[in-house]
Design a protein around this motif. Structure first.
Motif, PDB file in Angstrom:
ATOM      1  N   ASP A   1       0.678  -1.303   0.007  1.00 50.82           N
ATOM      2  CA  ASP A   1      -0.091   0.278  -0.290  1.00 50.82           C
ATOM      3  C   ASP A   1       1.411   1.534  -0.563  1.00 50.82           C
ATOM      4  O   ASP A   1       0.592   2.551   0.442  1.00 50.82           O
ATOM      5  CB  ASP A   1      -1.051  -0.174   1.376  1.00 50.82           C
ATOM      6  N   HIS A   2       2.167   0.720  -0.151  1.00 48.88           N
ATOM      7  CA  HIS A   2       3.106   2.278   0.050  1.00 48.88           C
ATOM      8  C   HIS A   2       3.793   2.092  -0.693  1.00 48.88           C
ATOM      9  O   HIS A   2       4.219   3.215  -1.365  1.00 48.88           O
ATOM     10  CB  HIS A   2       3.744   2.035   1.299  1.00 48.88           C
TER      11      HIS A   2
ATOM     12  N   ASP B   1       4.062   5.142   8.516  1.00 47.38           N
ATOM     13  CA  ASP B   1       3.175   4.476   9.275  1.00 47.38           C
ATOM     14  C   ASP B   1       3.399   4.637  10.430  1.00 47.38           C
ATOM     15  O   ASP B   1       2.846   4.213  11.843  1.00 47.38           O
ATOM     16  CB  ASP B   1       2.621   3.243   8.388  1.00 47.38           C
TER      17      ASP B   1
ATOM     18  N   HIS C   1      -2.207   7.722   5.544  1.00 48.90           N
ATOM     19  CA  HIS C   1      -3.980   6.733   5.199  1.00 48.90           C
ATOM     20  C   HIS C   1      -5.059   7.797   5.502  1.00 48.90           C
ATOM     21  O   HIS C   1      -5.709   6.860   5.923  1.00 48.90           O
ATOM     22  CB  HIS C   1      -2.773   5.921   5.546  1.00 48.90           C
TER      23      HIS C   1
END
Ligand SMILES: [Zn+2]
Length: 279
Positions: free
Chosen positions: A116-117, A211, A256
Motif C-alpha cells: 500500500d506504499h 506508518d 492513510h
C-alpha cells in the motif's frame, strides 16, 4: 480535482491520492479496544475502517520527487474485496491533472515497501516510472526480499522485482540528506527499515511520517497498529519525535488518513497528543 500545492520554503508540495481502501479496525489499533477506537473512525459490516493512500509530490529546482507510489495495481477480485479497494482517484490520474507523466518523475522516496506504499512501482511487470531512482533503506529492501510468516503478506515481489532488475533502487543506511533541505530519517517499528521524509526549507518544516502515524485517529502515543512488527520500538520512536514535532510546530503529512492530508500535533486537556487539521 484541482490540487493546490503548498509551499514549504523552496519546495512545492502537493498531496495526491491513489484511492481508498479499508483494513480491520482491530488490526489498525493493536491493543486498543473497539469501544475506544470505533467512535474515532466508524467501521463497516466487516469491522474495517476507511483509509486512503496519500502520496506526496515535491517539486524543487526542476526536479520532481514522489514520496511513495501508492497501492498495488492488481490482485484478483477477492483480494481487492478484502481491502475494499476503490480507485476512483489514482496517483497517475492526479499527476496527469498536473501535466506530469510517469517519465517526468526523477526520484522516488520509499518510506517502506509494503504493497500500500510501493505498490505503484510497477504495472504489468514493467517499471512505471522509467527514469526514477528509488530511494529506500537497505534494511527495508533486505526484509522485503526475506519476509517471514508475519511479514510476507505485506510485500509483493511484483512491486519490487522490475525495479531491482533495472538497478533502480538506491540503498540508504540510516539518516541521509537527499538534497539540500530534504532528508530521510529512520522511523523503525512498523518495519525495521521504515524511514520518514523530512523537509526543511527557509524556516518551514514538513514531515511525511510514514506508518509511524497512519491517520489522525492514531495520535495518542499508545494507539499503535497491530501490524507493527516492533510495537515497543514504535512507541519509543513516537515519544522521541512527537515531542520534537510539537515543539517545532512541524507540519505532518499522514499516509492513510481518509480526509486529513496535513496536520499539526497539539495536546488535549488531558495532555495527550492529538492532531489539528491543516488542510
Ligand atoms: Zn501503510
Amino acid at each position: 480535482m484541482w490540487r493546490r500545492p503548498r509551499q514549504i520554503g523552496r519546495f512545492a508540495v502537493t498531496s495526491l491520492t491513489d484511492g481508498c481502501f479499508a483494513l480491520d479496525g482491530g488490526a489498525m489499533f493493536g491493543t486498543v479496544p473497539k469501544t475506544v477506537w470505533e467512535p474515532l473512525t466508524g467501521s463497516d459490516a466487516q469491522n474495517r475502517i476507511p483509509l486512503r493512500i496519500n502520496p506526496l509530490l515535491l517539486e524543487v529546482d526542476g526536479l520532481r520527487i514522489l514520496v511513495e507510489t501508492g497501492f498495488h495495481d492488481g490482485g484478483d477480485r477477492s483480494w481487492q474485496e478484502r481491502f475494499a479497494v476503490r480507485r476512483e482517484e489514482t496517483l497517475l490520474g492526479g499527476l496527469a491533472e498536473l501535466g506530469i507523466a510517469p517519465a517526468d518523475i526523477d526520484l522516488i522516496v520509499h518510506t517502506h515497501l509494503h504493497f500500500d506504499h510501493a505498490g505503484g512501482n510497477t504495472q504489468a511487470g514493467q517499471r512505471r516510472f522509467p527514469k526514477a531512482r528509488h530511494l529506500v533503506q537497505r534494511q527495508e529492501l533486505y526484509d522485503a526480499n526475506h519476509p517471514h510468516e508475519r511479514s510476507r503478506a505485506s510485500y509483493l515481489q511484483e512491486d519490487l522485482e522490475p525495479v531491482e532488475r533495472a538497478g533502480a533502487f538506491e540503498l540508504l543506511d540510516g539518516e541521509a540528506e537527499i538534497l539540500p533541505g530534504l532528508r530521510v530519517v529512520p522511523l523503525p517499528g512498523h518495519t525495521l527499515g521504515q524511514q520518514g521524509v523530512f523537509l526543511e526549507s527557509e524556516g518551514q518544516q514538513l514531515v511525511y511520517v510514514a506508518d509511524l502515524l497512519p491517520t489522525a485517529a492514531h495520535a495518542h502515543l499508545p494507539y499503535i497498529m497491530g501490524y507493527d512488527l516492533y510495537p515497543v520500538t514504535t512507541l519509543e520512536v513516537r515519544r522521541r519525535w512527537f515531542a520534537d514535532w510539537l515543539e517545532q510546530g512541524a507540519l505532518l503529512a499522514l499516509p492513510h488518513d481518509p480526509e486529513v492530508a496535513f496536520a499539526q500535533l497539539e495536546l488535549d486537556p488531558k495532555g495527550r497528543y492529538r492532531l489539528r487539521r491543516e488542510g
